[in-house]
Scaffold this motif. Structure first.
Motif, PDB file in Angstrom:
ATOM      1  N   LEU A  82       0.834  -1.203   0.000  1.00 28.78           N
ATOM      2  CA  LEU A  82       0.000   0.000   0.000  1.00 28.78           C
ATOM      3  C   LEU A  82       0.866   1.250   0.000  1.00 28.78           C
ATOM      4  CD1 LEU A  82      -2.767   1.369   0.198  1.00 28.78           C
ATOM      5  CD2 LEU A  82      -2.633   1.096   2.700  1.00 28.78           C
ATOM      6  N   LEU A  83       1.950   1.248   0.782  1.00 28.19           N
ATOM      7  CA  LEU A  83       2.864   2.382   0.820  1.00 28.19           C
ATOM      8  C   LEU A  83       3.545   2.561  -0.530  1.00 28.19           C
ATOM      9  CD1 LEU A  83       4.215   4.598   2.532  1.00 28.19           C
ATOM     10  CD2 LEU A  83       5.952   2.904   3.189  1.00 28.19           C
ATOM     11  N   ALA A  84       3.987   1.463  -1.139  1.00 28.82           N
ATOM     12  CA  ALA A  84       4.624   1.544  -2.454  1.00 28.82           C
ATOM     13  C   ALA A  84       3.663   2.102  -3.500  1.00 28.82           C
ATOM     14  CB  ALA A  84       5.116   0.159  -2.872  1.00 28.82           C
ATOM     15  N   PHE A  85       2.407   1.664  -3.429  1.00 28.58           N
ATOM     16  CA  PHE A  85       1.396   2.106  -4.392  1.00 28.58           C
ATOM     17  C   PHE A  85       1.130   3.596  -4.262  1.00 28.58           C
ATOM     18  CE2 PHE A  85      -3.060   2.447  -5.868  1.00 28.58           C
ATOM     19  CZ  PHE A  85      -2.914   1.897  -7.141  1.00 28.58           C
ATOM     20  N   THR A  86       1.006   4.090  -3.029  1.00 29.00           N
ATOM     21  CA  THR A  86       0.644   5.492  -2.810  1.00 29.00           C
ATOM     22  C   THR A  86       1.841   6.433  -2.847  1.00 29.00           C
ATOM     23  OG1 THR A  86       0.749   5.143  -0.397  1.00 29.00           O
ATOM     24  CG2 THR A  86      -1.406   4.920  -1.459  1.00 29.00           C
ATOM     25  N   ASN A  87       3.038   5.920  -2.600  1.00 26.86           N
ATOM     26  CA  ASN A  87       4.208   6.795  -2.503  1.00 26.86           C
ATOM     27  C   ASN A  87       5.093   6.754  -3.748  1.00 26.86           C
ATOM     28  OD1 ASN A  87       5.405   8.739  -0.794  1.00 26.86           O
ATOM     29  ND2 ASN A  87       7.005   7.318  -0.189  1.00 26.86           N
ATOM     30  N   ASN A  88       4.934   5.722  -4.589  1.00 21.47           N
ATOM     31  CA  ASN A  88       5.755   5.605  -5.794  1.00 21.47           C
ATOM     32  C   ASN A  88       4.922   5.389  -7.046  1.00 21.47           C
ATOM     33  OD1 ASN A  88       8.280   3.766  -3.953  1.00 21.47           O
ATOM     34  ND2 ASN A  88       8.214   5.938  -4.377  1.00 21.47           N
ATOM     35  N   VAL A  89       4.193   4.271  -7.095  1.00 24.16           N
ATOM     36  CA  VAL A  89       3.557   3.850  -8.344  1.00 24.16           C
ATOM     37  C   VAL A  89       2.540   4.879  -8.834  1.00 24.16           C
ATOM     38  CG1 VAL A  89       2.172   2.062  -9.451  1.00 24.16           C
ATOM     39  CG2 VAL A  89       3.943   1.426  -7.790  1.00 24.16           C
ATOM     40  N   VAL A  90       1.576   5.239  -7.995  1.00 26.03           N
ATOM     41  CA  VAL A  90       0.533   6.174  -8.412  1.00 26.03           C
ATOM     42  C   VAL A  90       1.077   7.584  -8.660  1.00 26.03           C
ATOM     43  CG1 VAL A  90      -1.576   7.363  -7.662  1.00 26.03           C
ATOM     44  CG2 VAL A  90      -1.389   4.884  -7.428  1.00 26.03           C
ATOM     45  N   PRO A  91       1.796   8.203  -7.688  1.00 25.22           N
ATOM     46  CA  PRO A  91       2.234   9.581  -7.946  1.00 25.22           C
ATOM     47  C   PRO A  91       3.216   9.706  -9.095  1.00 25.22           C
ATOM     48  CG  PRO A  91       3.183   8.754  -5.893  1.00 25.22           C
ATOM     49  CD  PRO A  91       2.144   7.771  -6.328  1.00 25.22           C
ATOM     50  N   PHE A  92       4.155   8.747  -9.234  1.00 24.57           N
ATOM     51  CA  PHE A  92       5.086   8.823 -10.351  1.00 24.57           C
ATOM     52  C   PHE A  92       4.345   8.762 -11.678  1.00 24.57           C
ATOM     53  CE2 PHE A  92       8.953   6.889  -7.902  1.00 24.57           C
ATOM     54  CZ  PHE A  92       9.013   8.034  -7.128  1.00 24.57           C
ATOM     55  N   SER A  93       3.366   7.858 -11.772  1.00 20.16           N
ATOM     56  CA  SER A  93       2.613   7.712 -13.022  1.00 20.16           C
ATOM     57  C   SER A  93       1.812   8.969 -13.333  1.00 20.16           C
ATOM     58  CB  SER A  93       1.673   6.505 -12.927  1.00 20.16           C
ATOM     59  OG  SER A  93       2.404   5.317 -12.696  1.00 20.16           O
ATOM     60  N   LEU A  94       1.155   9.546 -12.310  1.00 17.62           N
ATOM     61  CA  LEU A  94       0.362  10.754 -12.529  1.00 17.62           C
ATOM     62  C   LEU A  94       1.245  11.946 -12.902  1.00 17.62           C
ATOM     63  CD1 LEU A  94      -2.234  10.478  -9.599  1.00 17.62           C
ATOM     64  CD2 LEU A  94      -2.655  10.174 -12.051  1.00 17.62           C
ATOM     65  N   ILE A  95       2.404  12.058 -12.248  1.00 16.81           N
ATOM     66  CA  ILE A  95       3.319  13.166 -12.557  1.00 16.81           C
ATOM     67  C   ILE A  95       3.803  13.067 -13.996  1.00 16.81           C
ATOM     68  CG2 ILE A  95       5.613  14.083 -12.071  1.00 16.81           C
ATOM     69  CD1 ILE A  95       5.039  13.482  -9.080  1.00 16.81           C
ATOM     70  N   PHE A  96       4.209  11.860 -14.428  1.00 18.25           N
ATOM     71  CA  PHE A  96       4.681  11.686 -15.806  1.00 18.25           C
ATOM     72  C   PHE A  96       3.575  12.015 -16.799  1.00 18.25           C
ATOM     73  CE2 PHE A  96       7.863   8.380 -14.154  1.00 18.25           C
ATOM     74  CZ  PHE A  96       8.836   9.354 -13.995  1.00 18.25           C
ATOM     75  N   ALA A  97       2.340  11.555 -16.494  1.00 18.10           N
ATOM     76  CA  ALA A  97       1.229  11.837 -17.401  1.00 18.10           C
ATOM     77  C   ALA A  97       0.938  13.333 -17.458  1.00 18.10           C
ATOM     78  CB  ALA A  97      -0.016  11.072 -16.952  1.00 18.10           C
ATOM     79  N   GLY A  98       0.893  14.001 -16.303  1.00 20.87           N
ATOM     80  CA  GLY A  98       0.606  15.427 -16.257  1.00 20.87           C
ATOM     81  C   GLY A  98       1.652  16.260 -16.947  1.00 20.87           C
ATOM     82  N   GLN A  99       2.920  15.863 -16.813  1.00 22.72           N
ATOM     83  CA  GLN A  99       3.999  16.666 -17.387  1.00 22.72           C
ATOM     84  C   GLN A  99       4.118  16.516 -18.896  1.00 22.72           C
ATOM     85  OE1 GLN A  99       7.444  15.803 -14.656  1.00 22.72           O
ATOM     86  NE2 GLN A  99       7.396  18.029 -14.467  1.00 22.72           N
ATOM     87  N   THR A 100       3.363  15.584 -19.474  1.00 21.33           N
ATOM     88  CA  THR A 100       3.324  15.553 -20.940  1.00 21.33           C
ATOM     89  C   THR A 100       2.547  16.740 -21.495  1.00 21.33           C
ATOM     90  OG1 THR A 100       1.317  14.185 -20.971  1.00 21.33           O
ATOM     91  CG2 THR A 100       3.433  13.023 -20.957  1.00 21.33           C
ATOM     92  N   GLN A 101       1.738  17.400 -20.639  1.00 15.25           N
ATOM     93  CA  GLN A 101       0.893  18.506 -21.086  1.00 15.25           C
ATOM     94  C   GLN A 101       1.187  19.818 -20.369  1.00 15.25           C
ATOM     95  OE1 GLN A 101      -1.310  18.231 -23.607  1.00 15.25           O
ATOM     96  NE2 GLN A 101      -0.765  16.070 -23.855  1.00 15.25           N
ATOM     97  N   LEU A 102       1.901  19.772 -19.236  1.00 13.41           N
ATOM     98  CA  LEU A 102       2.122  20.962 -18.416  1.00 13.41           C
ATOM     99  C   LEU A 102       3.597  21.318 -18.360  1.00 13.41           C
ATOM    100  CD1 LEU A 102      -0.163  20.182 -15.332  1.00 13.41           C
ATOM    101  CD2 LEU A 102      -0.688  21.668 -17.274  1.00 13.41           C
ATOM    102  N   GLY A 103       3.875  22.626 -18.203  1.00 11.17           N
ATOM    103  CA  GLY A 103       5.234  23.069 -18.004  1.00 11.17           C
ATOM    104  C   GLY A 103       5.749  22.680 -16.632  1.00 11.17           C
ATOM    105  N   ALA A 104       7.073  22.691 -16.492  1.00 14.00           N
ATOM    106  CA  ALA A 104       7.680  22.290 -15.230  1.00 14.00           C
ATOM    107  C   ALA A 104       7.291  23.230 -14.090  1.00 14.00           C
ATOM    108  CB  ALA A 104       9.203  22.251 -15.379  1.00 14.00           C
ATOM    109  N   GLY A 105       7.059  24.522 -14.427  1.00 19.96           N
ATOM    110  CA  GLY A 105       6.745  25.491 -13.382  1.00 19.96           C
ATOM    111  C   GLY A 105       5.446  25.189 -12.673  1.00 19.96           C
TER     112      GLY A 105
END
Length: 305
Positions: A82-105
């Motif tokens: 559960l910790l791995a899912f919430t602290n690595n897998v989910v946020p890393f995936s969402l960040i990568f997906a979001g940054q395909t459309q958003l600037g770093a700022g």
């Protein structure tokens, strides 16, 4: 093991806590430098896998040589996933997906909202980390400082689809949930918590990478990229997570989440010190606001006045 419901409210962080927080912010700020080199040749999900797998292997070796025994983690296996899912897998995936459309700022500012979500969750789910005016004001100053520091980069990235912004906010919320999960490991040594999380993250990421990327070309990166991957895994992941979980245990989830305010400032200052990057006036102003926010959260300086 859950924290006692009747535990007393936490006081200000100790000097040791602040030292660990600032060191962790500097290390995670430096991770952007290593990642910038690595993603030039590695798919982001592949980089996540190598980052967690090498760090997990290093920490398993550390525990084997120095202890404590990894057997302490086995009774908490489900909680580690559960910790791995919430602290690595989910946020890393969402960040990568979001940054395909958003600037770093704008991505950095949305990520810096993590302490807000952590404070809300901690207030609802714990008895020793309640809302306070100094915490709310300090976090607001910190997020404002991050926005000011990003400056033109933030303005350039304000466009983009709403779903991408929600993806970044979702990642920050996931980090807040992870901090609530991390609190449940009270009594488990920090190296064991870090090793358990990264081992579970590795087991989770292997099928994800094989499905999304396939086995071809996984190990085809150049030597400079592998050097960056090793630095990212050993310094910015293995060692950093030991600091992180030790900070959660000693200072609380809300205080540990403040590292997301420090990371952008630390990355900027490291670029100025070691890469010859120029500091603009608005960037210095943003750092000052973040520092003022941290002092407000701590409360001791203004309390004396």
């Amino acid at each position: 093991m859950a924290m006692a419901a009747a535990s007393a409210a936490r006081g200000p962080m100790t000097l040791r806590d602040w030292g660990q927080l600032l060191l962790l912010g500097a290390i995670w700020g430096g991770s952007f430098f290593f990642a910038r080199i690595a993603v030039a040749e590695l798919h982001p999900l592949v980089l996540v896998l190598f980052r967690v797998a090498i760090a997990a292997l290093a920490l398993q070796l550390y525990l084997g040589l120095r202890g404590p025994s990894f057997r302490l983690a086995l009774p908490h296996a489900g909680l580690f996933f559960l910790l791995a899912f919430t602290n690595n897998v989910v946020p890393f995936s969402l960040i990568f997906a979001g940054q395909t459309q958003l600037g770093a700022g704008v991505a950095s500012v949305l990520n810096a909202t993590t302490p807000f979500w952590t404070l809300i969750l901690a207030n609802a789910l714990t008895s020793d980390e309640k809302l306070s005016w100094n915490k709310l004001a300090g976090i607001a100053l910190g997020v404002a400082g991050t926005a000011v520091m990003i400056g033109p980069g933030l303005l350039a990235g304000l466009g983009g689809p709403v779903w991408a912004k929600f993806a970044l906010i979702g990642a920050s919320l996931s980090y807040g949930v992870a901090l609530m999960v991390a609190r449940r490991f009270k009594g488990v040594p920090s190296p064991v918590v870090a090793t358990g999380q990264l081992t579970a993250s590795t087991i989770t990421m292997i099928p994800i990478v094989l499905f999304a990327h396939g086995p071809a070309g996984l190990f085809s990166a150049s030597p400079p990229v592998w050097t960056a991957v090793l630095a990212l895994a050993l310094l910015s992941t293995a060692f950093a997570y030991i600091l992180y979980f030790n900070l959660v245990a000693s200072a609380g989830a809300t205080n540990a989440s403040l590292v997301t305010l420090i990371v952008p400032a630390s990355a900027m200052l490291l670029g100025f010190l070691f890469l010859g990057e120029r500091l603009e006036a608005f960037e210095i102003g943003g750092v000052v606001l973040i520092g003022l926010g941290l002092l407000t959260i701590d409360g001791r300086v203004f309390g004396r006045r």
